[in-house]
Scaffold this motif. Structure first.
Motif, PDB file in Angstrom:
ATOM      1  N   GLU A   1       0.805  -1.229   0.000  1.00  0.00           N
ATOM      2  CA  GLU A   1       0.000   0.000   0.000  1.00  0.00           C
ATOM      3  C   GLU A   1       0.836   1.277   0.000  1.00  0.00           C
ATOM      4  O   GLU A   1       0.350   2.338  -0.366  1.00  0.00           O
ATOM      5  N   THR A   2       2.086   1.176   0.404  1.00  0.00           N
ATOM      6  CA  THR A   2       2.952   2.347   0.504  1.00  0.00           C
ATOM      7  C   THR A   2       3.296   2.893  -0.877  1.00  0.00           C
ATOM      8  O   THR A   2       3.512   2.131  -1.814  1.00  0.00           O
ATOM      9  N   VAL A   3       3.330   4.207  -0.997  1.00  0.00           N
ATOM     10  CA  VAL A   3       3.836   4.842  -2.214  1.00  0.00           C
ATOM     11  C   VAL A   3       5.313   5.119  -1.981  1.00  0.00           C
ATOM     12  O   VAL A   3       5.694   5.819  -1.037  1.00  0.00           O
ATOM     13  N   TYR A   4       6.143   4.525  -2.833  1.00  0.00           N
ATOM     14  CA  TYR A   4       7.590   4.688  -2.750  1.00  0.00           C
ATOM     15  C   TYR A   4       8.065   5.664  -3.816  1.00  0.00           C
ATOM     16  O   TYR A   4       7.373   5.916  -4.805  1.00  0.00           O
ATOM     17  N   VAL A   5       9.268   6.198  -3.620  1.00  0.00           N
ATOM     18  CA  VAL A   5       9.915   7.057  -4.609  1.00  0.00           C
ATOM     19  C   VAL A   5      11.389   6.680  -4.675  1.00  0.00           C
ATOM     20  O   VAL A   5      11.921   6.026  -3.775  1.00  0.00           O
ATOM     21  N   PHE A   6      12.035   7.100  -5.754  1.00  0.00           N
ATOM     22  CA  PHE A   6      13.468   6.926  -5.934  1.00  0.00           C
ATOM     23  C   PHE A   6      14.110   8.293  -5.706  1.00  0.00           C
ATOM     24  O   PHE A   6      13.756   9.263  -6.383  1.00  0.00           O
TER      25      PHE A   6
ATOM     26  N   GLU B   1       8.626   9.873   3.731  1.00  0.00           N
ATOM     27  CA  GLU B   1       9.966   9.982   4.309  1.00  0.00           C
ATOM     28  C   GLU B   1      10.862  10.885   3.464  1.00  0.00           C
ATOM     29  O   GLU B   1      11.642  11.670   3.992  1.00  0.00           O
ATOM     30  N   ALA B   2      10.769  10.755   2.151  1.00  0.00           N
ATOM     31  CA  ALA B   2      11.571  11.597   1.259  1.00  0.00           C
ATOM     32  C   ALA B   2      11.185  13.063   1.419  1.00  0.00           C
ATOM     33  O   ALA B   2      12.055  13.940   1.479  1.00  0.00           O
ATOM     34  N   GLU B   3       9.885  13.316   1.503  1.00  0.00           N
ATOM     35  CA  GLU B   3       9.425  14.691   1.691  1.00  0.00           C
ATOM     36  C   GLU B   3       9.894  15.238   3.033  1.00  0.00           C
ATOM     37  O   GLU B   3      10.370  16.371   3.124  1.00  0.00           O
ATOM     38  N   ARG B   4       9.777  14.441   4.096  1.00  0.00           N
ATOM     39  CA  ARG B   4      10.184  14.854   5.438  1.00  0.00           C
ATOM     40  C   ARG B   4      11.680  15.179   5.488  1.00  0.00           C
ATOM     41  O   ARG B   4      12.104  16.121   6.151  1.00  0.00           O
ATOM     42  N   ALA B   5      12.491  14.410   4.738  1.00  0.00           N
ATOM     43  CA  ALA B   5      13.943  14.622   4.727  1.00  0.00           C
ATOM     44  C   ALA B   5      14.367  15.694   3.731  1.00  0.00           C
ATOM     45  O   ALA B   5      15.551  16.031   3.644  1.00  0.00           O
ATOM     46  N   GLY B   6      13.418  16.224   2.956  1.00  0.00           N
ATOM     47  CA  GLY B   6      13.741  17.261   1.977  1.00  0.00           C
ATOM     48  C   GLY B   6      14.522  16.753   0.782  1.00  0.00           C
ATOM     49  O   GLY B   6      15.256  17.502   0.147  1.00  0.00           O
ATOM     50  N   LEU B   7      14.352  15.462   0.456  1.00  0.00           N
ATOM     51  CA  LEU B   7      15.070  14.875  -0.672  1.00  0.00           C
ATOM     52  C   LEU B   7      14.350  15.163  -1.981  1.00  0.00           C
ATOM     53  O   LEU B   7      13.118  15.203  -2.037  1.00  0.00           O
ATOM     54  N   VAL B   8      15.129  15.332  -3.028  1.00  0.00           N
ATOM     55  CA  VAL B   8      14.571  15.411  -4.378  1.00  0.00           C
ATOM     56  C   VAL B   8      14.324  13.978  -4.821  1.00  0.00           C
ATOM     57  O   VAL B   8      15.184  13.109  -4.656  1.00  0.00           O
ATOM     58  N   PHE B   9      13.152  13.718  -5.379  1.00  0.00           N
ATOM     59  CA  PHE B   9      12.822  12.345  -5.755  1.00  0.00           C
ATOM     60  C   PHE B   9      12.029  12.307  -7.049  1.00  0.00           C
ATOM     61  O   PHE B   9      11.564  13.336  -7.545  1.00  0.00           O
ATOM     62  N   THR B  10      11.865  11.090  -7.562  1.00  0.00           N
ATOM     63  CA  THR B  10      11.119  10.864  -8.784  1.00  0.00           C
ATOM     64  C   THR B  10      10.416   9.515  -8.693  1.00  0.00           C
ATOM     65  O   THR B  10      10.655   8.743  -7.774  1.00  0.00           O
ATOM     66  N   PHE B  11       9.562   9.231  -9.658  1.00  0.00           N
ATOM     67  CA  PHE B  11       8.901   7.945  -9.849  1.00  0.00           C
ATOM     68  C   PHE B  11       8.068   7.480  -8.648  1.00  0.00           C
ATOM     69  O   PHE B  11       8.374   6.472  -8.022  1.00  0.00           O
ATOM     70  N   PRO B  12       6.984   8.199  -8.323  1.00  0.00           N
ATOM     71  CA  PRO B  12       6.070   7.683  -7.303  1.00  0.00           C
ATOM     72  C   PRO B  12       5.531   6.331  -7.778  1.00  0.00           C
ATOM     73  O   PRO B  12       5.008   6.212  -8.897  1.00  0.00           O
ATOM     74  N   CYS B  13       5.711   5.326  -6.978  1.00  0.00           N
ATOM     75  CA  CYS B  13       5.406   3.976  -7.429  1.00  0.00           C
ATOM     76  C   CYS B  13       4.879   3.123  -6.284  1.00  0.00           C
ATOM     77  O   CYS B  13       4.958   3.495  -5.115  1.00  0.00           O
ATOM     78  N   ARG B  14       4.360   1.974  -6.670  1.00  0.00           N
ATOM     79  CA  ARG B  14       3.923   0.975  -5.700  1.00  0.00           C
ATOM     80  C   ARG B  14       4.780  -0.260  -5.913  1.00  0.00           C
ATOM     81  O   ARG B  14       5.236  -0.544  -7.030  1.00  0.00           O
TER      82      ARG B  14
ATOM     83  N   ASP C   1      11.205 -11.515  -5.710  1.00  0.00           N
ATOM     84  CA  ASP C   1      11.393 -10.460  -6.698  1.00  0.00           C
ATOM     85  C   ASP C   1      10.364  -9.379  -6.410  1.00  0.00           C
ATOM     86  O   ASP C   1       9.218  -9.672  -6.041  1.00  0.00           O
ATOM     87  N   HIS C   2      10.784  -8.127  -6.587  1.00  0.00           N
ATOM     88  CA  HIS C   2       9.942  -6.975  -6.280  1.00  0.00           C
ATOM     89  C   HIS C   2       9.847  -6.122  -7.540  1.00  0.00           C
ATOM     90  O   HIS C   2      10.866  -5.870  -8.190  1.00  0.00           O
ATOM     91  N   LEU C   3       8.649  -5.688  -7.864  1.00  0.00           N
ATOM     92  CA  LEU C   3       8.433  -4.861  -9.040  1.00  0.00           C
ATOM     93  C   LEU C   3       7.905  -3.508  -8.588  1.00  0.00           C
ATOM     94  O   LEU C   3       6.878  -3.431  -7.909  1.00  0.00           O
ATOM     95  N   PHE C   4       8.598  -2.450  -8.952  1.00  0.00           N
ATOM     96  CA  PHE C   4       8.139  -1.102  -8.659  1.00  0.00           C
ATOM     97  C   PHE C   4       7.482  -0.569  -9.928  1.00  0.00           C
ATOM     98  O   PHE C   4       8.137  -0.445 -10.966  1.00  0.00           O
ATOM     99  N   VAL C   5       6.187  -0.297  -9.830  1.00  0.00           N
ATOM    100  CA  VAL C   5       5.396   0.141 -10.990  1.00  0.00           C
ATOM    101  C   VAL C   5       4.801   1.507 -10.686  1.00  0.00           C
ATOM    102  O   VAL C   5       4.593   1.855  -9.518  1.00  0.00           O
ATOM    103  N   PRO C   6       4.497   2.305 -11.730  1.00  0.00           N
ATOM    104  CA  PRO C   6       3.917   3.623 -11.482  1.00  0.00           C
ATOM    105  C   PRO C   6       2.672   3.510 -10.598  1.00  0.00           C
ATOM    106  O   PRO C   6       1.858   2.593 -10.759  1.00  0.00           O
TER     107      PRO C   6
END
Length: 133
Positions: A20-25, A58-71, A110-115
């Motif tokens: 359920e988590t939205v991840y970013v790179f 977490e990325a937003e809280r740390a002020g990181l620049v990120f891309t690819f919001p994914c599941r 195996d883990h798949l990160f998809v949009p």
């Protein structure tokens, strides 16, 4: 414990599970101080710097620049790191549906990160592969 290497058993036995988590790179350039983030799912070092895969919050809280919001979709079968052809049978089906994917193989699964907006479509395709459709 040895993972499965038989391709037919891997495909038939996988049970895709959607996180359920939205991840970013996010990216930390080489030589930059390591940002302390508690919920990093993956850290990968390259010559140019370090890629972090972490929850968007977490990325937003740390002020990181990120891309690819994914599941993240976990292929719930203990696949061997030496298995041949497992992802090669799956990824073209996702590509045919215009779903970009960033795969990561870990010790057990195996883990798949998809949009983020294509996660349901990816799950439908993976379920069809597992049932032989």
């Amino acid at each position: 414990m040895q993972g499965e290497t038989n391709l037919a058993r891997l495909l038939a036995g996988m049970s895709p599970s959607l996180d359920e988590t939205v991840y970013v790179f996010a990216f930390l350039p080489a030589g930059s101080p390591e940002t302390v983030v508690s919920a990093v799912l993956m850290r990968f070092a390259e010559a140019e710097g370090t890629t972090l895969v972490l929850p968007r919050e977490e990325a937003e809280r740390a002020g990181l620049v990120f891309t690819f919001p994914c599941r993240r979709i976990v292929l719930e079968i203990h696949s061997s790191l030496e298995a041949v052809g497992f992802l090669a049978m799956i990824l073209p089906r996702l590509a045919a549906a215009s779903i970009g994917v960033n795969p990561v193989s870990a010790f057990h699964h195996d883990h798949l990160f998809v949009p983020e907006d294509r996660a349901a479509d990816a799950m439908a395709i993976l379920s069809a592969i597992a049932t032989g459709a």
